[in-house]
Design a protein around this motif. Sequence first.
Motif, PDB file in Angstrom:
ATOM      1  N   GLY A   1       2.465   7.755  35.885  1.00 27.32           N
ATOM      2  CA  GLY A   1       1.754   7.681  37.337  1.00 27.32           C
ATOM      3  C   GLY A   1       1.360   8.591  38.316  1.00 27.32           C
ATOM      4  N   SER A   2       1.458   9.932  37.921  1.00 29.41           N
ATOM      5  CA  SER A   2       0.985  10.993  38.621  1.00 29.41           C
ATOM      6  C   SER A   2      -0.372  11.064  38.564  1.00 29.41           C
ATOM      7  N   ARG A   3      -1.115  11.511  39.482  1.00 29.11           N
ATOM      8  CA  ARG A   3      -2.730  11.692  39.603  1.00 29.11           C
ATOM      9  C   ARG A   3      -2.876  13.088  38.969  1.00 29.11           C
ATOM     10  N   LYS A   4      -1.870  13.967  38.967  1.00 27.35           N
ATOM     11  CA  LYS A   4      -2.206  15.290  38.244  1.00 27.35           C
ATOM     12  C   LYS A   4      -1.487  15.126  36.878  1.00 27.35           C
ATOM     13  N   LYS A   5      -1.905  16.073  36.163  1.00 29.63           N
ATOM     14  CA  LYS A   5      -1.228  15.797  34.756  1.00 29.63           C
ATOM     15  C   LYS A   5       0.150  16.734  34.763  1.00 29.63           C
ATOM     16  N   ASN A   6       1.036  16.002  34.450  1.00 29.24           N
ATOM     17  CA  ASN A   6       2.478  16.706  34.222  1.00 29.24           C
ATOM     18  C   ASN A   6       3.133  16.767  35.642  1.00 29.24           C
ATOM     19  N   ALA A   7       2.611  16.281  36.670  1.00 31.63           N
ATOM     20  CA  ALA A   7       3.038  16.598  37.983  1.00 31.63           C
ATOM     21  C   ALA A   7       4.328  15.393  38.043  1.00 31.63           C
ATOM     22  N   PHE A   8       5.347  15.816  38.955  1.00 30.81           N
ATOM     23  CA  PHE A   8       6.373  15.037  39.178  1.00 30.81           C
ATOM     24  C   PHE A   8       6.147  14.052  39.993  1.00 30.81           C
ATOM     25  N   HIS A   9       6.376  12.611  39.620  1.00 30.45           N
ATOM     26  CA  HIS A   9       6.285  11.596  40.330  1.00 30.45           C
ATOM     27  C   HIS A   9       7.106  10.693  40.128  1.00 30.45           C
ATOM     28  N   LEU A  10       7.974  10.784  41.551  1.00 29.79           N
ATOM     29  CA  LEU A  10       9.423   9.898  41.567  1.00 29.79           C
ATOM     30  C   LEU A  10       9.386   8.426  41.101  1.00 29.79           C
ATOM     31  N   PRO A  11       8.310   7.657  41.761  1.00 28.52           N
ATOM     32  CA  PRO A  11       8.237   6.352  41.574  1.00 28.52           C
ATOM     33  C   PRO A  11       8.029   6.103  39.987  1.00 28.52           C
ATOM     34  N   GLY A  12       7.067   6.959  39.214  1.00 20.85           N
ATOM     35  CA  GLY A  12       7.089   6.644  37.898  1.00 20.85           C
ATOM     36  C   GLY A  12       8.351   6.733  37.162  1.00 20.85           C
ATOM     37  N   PHE A  13       9.280   7.816  37.808  1.00 15.91           N
ATOM     38  CA  PHE A  13      10.681   8.003  36.960  1.00 15.91           C
ATOM     39  C   PHE A  13      11.364   6.711  37.211  1.00 15.91           C
ATOM     40  N   VAL A  14      11.344   6.389  38.381  1.00 14.39           N
ATOM     41  CA  VAL A  14      12.215   5.247  38.920  1.00 14.39           C
ATOM     42  C   VAL A  14      11.852   4.196  38.053  1.00 14.39           C
ATOM     43  N   ASP A  15      10.779   3.878  37.606  1.00 11.03           N
ATOM     44  CA  ASP A  15      10.263   2.811  36.884  1.00 11.03           C
ATOM     45  C   ASP A  15      11.145   2.794  35.420  1.00 11.03           C
ATOM     46  N   TRP A  16      10.779   4.235  34.823  1.00 12.67           N
ATOM     47  CA  TRP A  16      11.289   4.491  33.482  1.00 12.67           C
ATOM     48  C   TRP A  16      12.736   4.464  33.492  1.00 12.67           C
ATOM     49  N   TYR A  17      13.661   4.881  34.384  1.00 15.72           N
ATOM     50  CA  TYR A  17      14.837   4.640  34.373  1.00 15.72           C
ATOM     51  C   TYR A  17      15.433   3.288  34.505  1.00 15.72           C
ATOM     52  N   GLN A  18      14.818   2.621  35.377  1.00 21.77           N
ATOM     53  CA  GLN A  18      15.091   0.887  35.343  1.00 21.77           C
ATOM     54  C   GLN A  18      14.983   0.434  33.879  1.00 21.77           C
ATOM     55  N   GLY A  19      13.928   0.711  33.322  1.00 22.41           N
ATOM     56  CA  GLY A  19      13.552   0.362  32.171  1.00 22.41           C
ATOM     57  C   GLY A  19      14.672   0.864  31.103  1.00 22.41           C
ATOM     58  N   LEU A  20      15.015   2.133  31.171  1.00 21.10           N
ATOM     59  CA  LEU A  20      15.737   2.657  30.142  1.00 21.10           C
ATOM     60  C   LEU A  20      17.382   1.753  30.551  1.00 21.10           C
TER      61      LEU A  20
END
Length: 50
Positions: A12-31
């Motif tokens: 979900g980051s606008r920059k390639k391979n930049a840290f994006h906390l909301p995207g990580f939270v979504d991934w972690y919840q799915g995990l």
Amino acid sequence: MATSLRDAFSQGSRKKNAFHLPGFVDWYQGLKSSCTMPMVERELGAQTGA
């Protein structure tokens, strides 16, 4: 495993391979909801799920 974690941290980051906390939270919840956490803990160590 490393590529998956990179993708999780940058999802979900606008920059390639930049840290994006909301995207990580979504991934972690799915995990957690897909019961995949034990596999990740085996790969990275038990402290991961704490």
